[in-house]
Design a protein around this motif. Sequence first.
Motif, mmCIF file in Angstrom:
data_model
loop_
_atom_site.group_PDB
_atom_site.id
_atom_site.type_symbol
_atom_site.label_atom_id
_atom_site.label_comp_id
_atom_site.label_asym_id
_atom_site.label_seq_id
_atom_site.Cartn_x
_atom_site.Cartn_y
_atom_site.Cartn_z
ATOM 1 N N LYS A 42 0.989 -1.122 -0.018
ATOM 2 C CA LYS A 42 -0.026 0.013 0.012
ATOM 3 C C LYS A 42 0.845 1.212 -0.066
ATOM 4 O O LYS A 42 0.517 2.140 -0.860
ATOM 5 N N GLY A 45 2.294 1.633 -3.351
ATOM 6 C CA GLY A 45 1.381 2.300 -4.114
ATOM 7 C C GLY A 45 1.281 3.782 -4.122
ATOM 8 O O GLY A 45 0.710 4.197 -5.229
ATOM 9 N N PRO A 52 3.823 -0.774 -8.568
ATOM 10 C CA PRO A 52 4.214 -1.106 -7.356
ATOM 11 C C PRO A 52 4.021 -2.474 -6.965
ATOM 12 O O PRO A 52 4.854 -3.134 -6.287
ATOM 13 N N ASN A 53 3.412 -3.181 -7.926
ATOM 14 C CA ASN A 53 3.325 -4.756 -7.720
ATOM 15 C C ASN A 53 4.156 -5.412 -8.747
ATOM 16 O O ASN A 53 3.881 -6.597 -8.783
#
Length: 195
Positions: A42, A45, A52-53
Amino acid sequence: MASELIPHSPTEDEYRAAHEANAVEIDLNVAEPFDLFAEWLKEAGKKEPNDPNAVGVATVDEDGLPDVRMVLLKDFDAQGFVFYTNTHSAKGQQLDQAGKAALLFHWKSLRRQVRIRGLVSRVSDAEADAYFHSRARASQIGCLGVGSIPPYAGSVCARKTGGGTDAEVWCRAYTAAAALDRIPCGAFEHGVLAR
């Protein structure tokens, strides 16, 4: 030489200043590591400029030579981390053959990384199909492109479509898929659960 392109190692003062500016107290003895991962993802992000993933996935081939490539994490829970791949690609074949992989998330803006090593398995067909159909239509059609179809399929397609160059065969496959109301997921696109 390219050494002028590589940043110098920080001096002690630079290292201390960077560490103090980004210091965060982290309890690595949390009862639920997936909660900590969710918190970090989070935060990433909010700070990472792109994806970010994004996660590096490392596998080995039949000769034991390592391969690594970037994919996008699509889900995670206490069972593990899910990403999707083409089962006919080198990555897909290596995951199936070895049944193991290593993952690495690196969030430079947070100065954090998470490493995962373990066993892999495919997600259920229903889960893979649901993910596939959540993608944009153009992305679904793109899965039918070069590299997504096993090498032997080219000759089969050529026979069924009247021959032609690979580009012509793939063009006809795209056109045929685009005319469908629902693009079939196909056995070659599947989710991988790393745990």
